[in-house]
Write a protein that holds these residues in place. Structure first.
Motif, PDB file in Angstrom:
ATOM      1  N   LEU A  72       0.873  -1.173   0.000  1.00  0.00           N
ATOM      2  CA  LEU A  72       0.000   0.000   0.000  1.00  0.00           C
ATOM      3  C   LEU A  72       0.908   1.220   0.000  1.00  0.00           C
ATOM      4  N   SER A  73       0.884   1.961  -1.085  1.00  0.00           N
ATOM      5  CA  SER A  73       1.874   3.024  -1.282  1.00  0.00           C
ATOM      6  C   SER A  73       1.228   4.402  -1.355  1.00  0.00           C
ATOM      7  N   GLY A  74       1.847   5.353  -0.677  1.00  0.00           N
ATOM      8  CA  GLY A  74       1.392   6.734  -0.727  1.00  0.00           C
ATOM      9  C   GLY A  74       2.554   7.673  -0.502  1.00  0.00           C
ATOM     10  N   HIS A  75       2.388   8.927  -0.893  1.00  0.00           N
ATOM     11  CA  HIS A  75       3.440   9.909  -0.646  1.00  0.00           C
ATOM     12  C   HIS A  75       3.023  10.872   0.464  1.00  0.00           C
ATOM     13  N   SER A  76       3.998  11.333   1.202  1.00  0.00           N
ATOM     14  CA  SER A  76       3.722  12.152   2.383  1.00  0.00           C
ATOM     15  C   SER A  76       3.686  13.641   2.090  1.00  0.00           C
ATOM     16  N   ASP A  77       4.222  14.074   0.957  1.00  0.00           N
ATOM     17  CA  ASP A  77       4.295  15.509   0.676  1.00  0.00           C
ATOM     18  C   ASP A  77       3.023  16.010   0.013  1.00  0.00           C
ATOM     19  N   VAL A  78       2.801  17.314   0.143  1.00  0.00           N
ATOM     20  CA  VAL A  78       1.649  17.975  -0.460  1.00  0.00           C
ATOM     21  C   VAL A  78       2.124  19.204  -1.224  1.00  0.00           C
ATOM     22  N   VAL A  79       1.248  19.723  -2.084  1.00  0.00           N
ATOM     23  CA  VAL A  79       1.579  20.925  -2.845  1.00  0.00           C
ATOM     24  C   VAL A  79       1.322  22.157  -1.979  1.00  0.00           C
ATOM     25  N   PRO A  80       1.891  23.317  -2.353  1.00  0.00           N
ATOM     26  CA  PRO A  80       1.758  24.529  -1.524  1.00  0.00           C
ATOM     27  C   PRO A  80       0.326  25.059  -1.465  1.00  0.00           C
ATOM     28  N   VAL A  81       0.095  25.901  -0.471  1.00  0.00           N
ATOM     29  CA  VAL A  81      -1.184  26.607  -0.331  1.00  0.00           C
ATOM     30  C   VAL A  81      -1.002  28.109  -0.533  1.00  0.00           C
ATOM     31  N   ASP A  82       0.198  28.535  -0.829  1.00  0.00           N
ATOM     32  CA  ASP A  82       0.493  29.961  -0.970  1.00  0.00           C
ATOM     33  C   ASP A  82      -0.413  30.625  -2.002  1.00  0.00           C
ATOM     34  N   GLY A  83      -0.977  31.766  -1.636  1.00  0.00           N
ATOM     35  CA  GLY A  83      -1.766  32.539  -2.570  1.00  0.00           C
ATOM     36  C   GLY A  83      -3.119  31.949  -2.910  1.00  0.00           C
ATOM     37  N   GLN A  84      -3.531  30.906  -2.209  1.00  0.00           N
ATOM     38  CA  GLN A  84      -4.815  30.259  -2.486  1.00  0.00           C
ATOM     39  C   GLN A  84      -5.866  30.741  -1.489  1.00  0.00           C
ATOM     40  N   ASN A  85      -7.075  30.896  -1.940  1.00  0.00           N
ATOM     41  CA  ASN A  85      -8.141  31.468  -1.127  1.00  0.00           C
ATOM     42  C   ASN A  85      -8.857  30.388  -0.317  1.00  0.00           C
ATOM     43  N   TRP A  86      -8.160  29.860   0.672  1.00  0.00           N
ATOM     44  CA  TRP A  86      -8.752  28.851   1.550  1.00  0.00           C
ATOM     45  C   TRP A  86      -9.739  29.525   2.508  1.00  0.00           C
ATOM     46  N   SER A  87     -10.892  28.913   2.688  1.00  0.00           N
ATOM     47  CA  SER A  87     -11.870  29.425   3.650  1.00  0.00           C
ATOM     48  C   SER A  87     -11.745  28.748   5.003  1.00  0.00           C
ATOM     49  N   SER A  88     -10.816  27.808   5.111  1.00  0.00           N
ATOM     50  CA  SER A  88     -10.541  27.127   6.376  1.00  0.00           C
ATOM     51  C   SER A  88      -9.048  26.838   6.439  1.00  0.00           C
ATOM     52  N   ASP A  89      -8.581  26.436   7.596  1.00  0.00           N
ATOM     53  CA  ASP A  89      -7.170  26.125   7.778  1.00  0.00           C
ATOM     54  C   ASP A  89      -6.820  24.898   6.949  1.00  0.00           C
ATOM     55  N   PRO A  90      -5.919  25.032   5.956  1.00  0.00           N
ATOM     56  CA  PRO A  90      -5.609  23.879   5.105  1.00  0.00           C
ATOM     57  C   PRO A  90      -4.911  22.751   5.852  1.00  0.00           C
ATOM     58  N   PHE A  91      -4.341  23.050   7.028  1.00  0.00           N
ATOM     59  CA  PHE A  91      -3.640  22.013   7.783  1.00  0.00           C
ATOM     60  C   PHE A  91      -4.423  21.589   9.023  1.00  0.00           C
ATOM     61  N   ALA A  92      -5.734  21.669   8.897  1.00  0.00           N
ATOM     62  CA  ALA A  92      -6.659  21.113   9.892  1.00  0.00           C
ATOM     63  C   ALA A  92      -7.868  20.600   9.126  1.00  0.00           C
ATOM     64  N   VAL A  93      -8.295  19.387   9.420  1.00  0.00           N
ATOM     65  CA  VAL A  93      -9.429  18.802   8.702  1.00  0.00           C
ATOM     66  C   VAL A  93     -10.708  19.546   9.078  1.00  0.00           C
ATOM     67  N   THR A  94     -11.416  20.018   8.066  1.00  0.00           N
ATOM     68  CA  THR A  94     -12.695  20.686   8.265  1.00  0.00           C
ATOM     69  C   THR A  94     -13.794  19.834   7.636  1.00  0.00           C
ATOM     70  N   ARG A  95     -14.823  19.545   8.404  1.00  0.00           N
ATOM     71  CA  ARG A  95     -15.921  18.707   7.924  1.00  0.00           C
ATOM     72  C   ARG A  95     -17.082  19.584   7.483  1.00  0.00           C
ATOM     73  N   ARG A  96     -17.528  19.372   6.254  1.00  0.00           N
ATOM     74  CA  ARG A  96     -18.703  20.063   5.726  1.00  0.00           C
ATOM     75  C   ARG A  96     -19.586  19.015   5.063  1.00  0.00           C
ATOM     76  N   GLY A  97     -20.658  18.686   5.723  1.00  0.00           N
ATOM     77  CA  GLY A  97     -21.516  17.624   5.217  1.00  0.00           C
ATOM     78  C   GLY A  97     -20.774  16.301   5.234  1.00  0.00           C
ATOM     79  N   ASP A  98     -20.726  15.627   4.098  1.00  0.00           N
ATOM     80  CA  ASP A  98     -20.034  14.332   4.028  1.00  0.00           C
ATOM     81  C   ASP A  98     -18.650  14.469   3.410  1.00  0.00           C
ATOM     82  N   ARG A  99     -18.118  15.684   3.388  1.00  0.00           N
ATOM     83  CA  ARG A  99     -16.795  15.901   2.811  1.00  0.00           C
ATOM     84  C   ARG A  99     -15.818  16.422   3.857  1.00  0.00           C
ATOM     85  N   LEU A 100     -14.548  16.078   3.641  1.00  0.00           N
ATOM     86  CA  LEU A 100     -13.471  16.516   4.523  1.00  0.00           C
ATOM     87  C   LEU A 100     -12.519  17.384   3.708  1.00  0.00           C
TER      88      LEU A 100
END
Length: 207
Positions: A72-100
């Motif tokens: 079971l293989s996965g990578h640990s790195d993620v792409v940047p969030v710089d300059g992106q209009n996040w409405s929640s903290d990108p490094f905290a899971v936010t639950r909205r309905g049935d989506r995370l």
């Protein structure tokens, strides 16, 4: 059991997303956390450090040391969030309905969380499950080659590998690839008034 597994996966998910493993950063704190989690289940793991030691891949085997297991293989790195209009903290899971929502929820910390949640179940299997977690996939799959080589030298030959990239819930059995070749074409120089005595490397290369 399904509810317990889901609850465990969600808790692991929260923990994994909290690590800012943007490719420009070290992932060692996340790797240390996973090592501690596996150790708590009596599972040993092996690091494969980057050349400068600032990052690491990790692999671990759960179950009997026999051939025919699954990676079971996965990578640990993620792409940047710089300059992106996040409405929640990108490094905290936010639950909205049935989506995370969070950076890396689909690509690929969700898959890693599910794999880790299954560790207690994998221990009773007849074939091993191997976890393979790499670094720097988003910037060229830099960590995967050394990880693969280490797995090949240490573990019984597995039957298959499942890479948990997001695919809209469709099974993808192949993927686009790239290959790069360096080709040297040699000719024979001659004066422009005596071209019949020379061989143009350019013309040969075109052919």
């Amino acid at each position: 059991m399904t509810k317990m597994l889901t609850k465990s996966a969600l808790a692991l998910f929260d923990s994994l997303i909290a690590f800012d493993t943007t490719s420009r950063n070290s992932n060692l704190k996340l790797i240390e956390w996973i090592e501690s989690y596996l150790d708590g289940h009596g599972v040993s793991s092996h690091r494969v450090a980057s050349p400068d030691g600032s990052k690491a891949s990790l692999h671990a085997s759960i179950g009997p040391a026999v051939e025919g297991g699954i990676i079971l293989s996965g990578h640990s790195d993620v792409v940047p969030v710089d300059g992106q209009n996040w409405s929640s903290d990108p490094f905290a899971v936010t639950r909205r309905g049935d989506r995370l929502y969070g950076r890396g929820t689909c690509d690929m910390k969700g898959f890693i969380a599910l794999a880790l949640a299954g560790v207690p179940l994998f221990k009773d299997g007849k074939r091993p499950v191997h976890l393979a977690i790499s670094y720097d996939e988003e910037v060229g799959c830099l960590g995967a080659p050394a990880l693969i080589a280490d797995i090949a030298s240490q573990l019984p030959t597995p039957a298959m590998a499942i890479v948990g990239e997001p695919t809209m819930m469709k099974v993808v059995t192949g993927h686009k690839g790239i290959t790069v070749h360096t080709v040297e074409v040699l000719g024979h120089e001659a004066h422009s008034s005596l071209t019949h005595l020379g061989v143009s490397a350019n013309m040969i290369a075109v052919e």
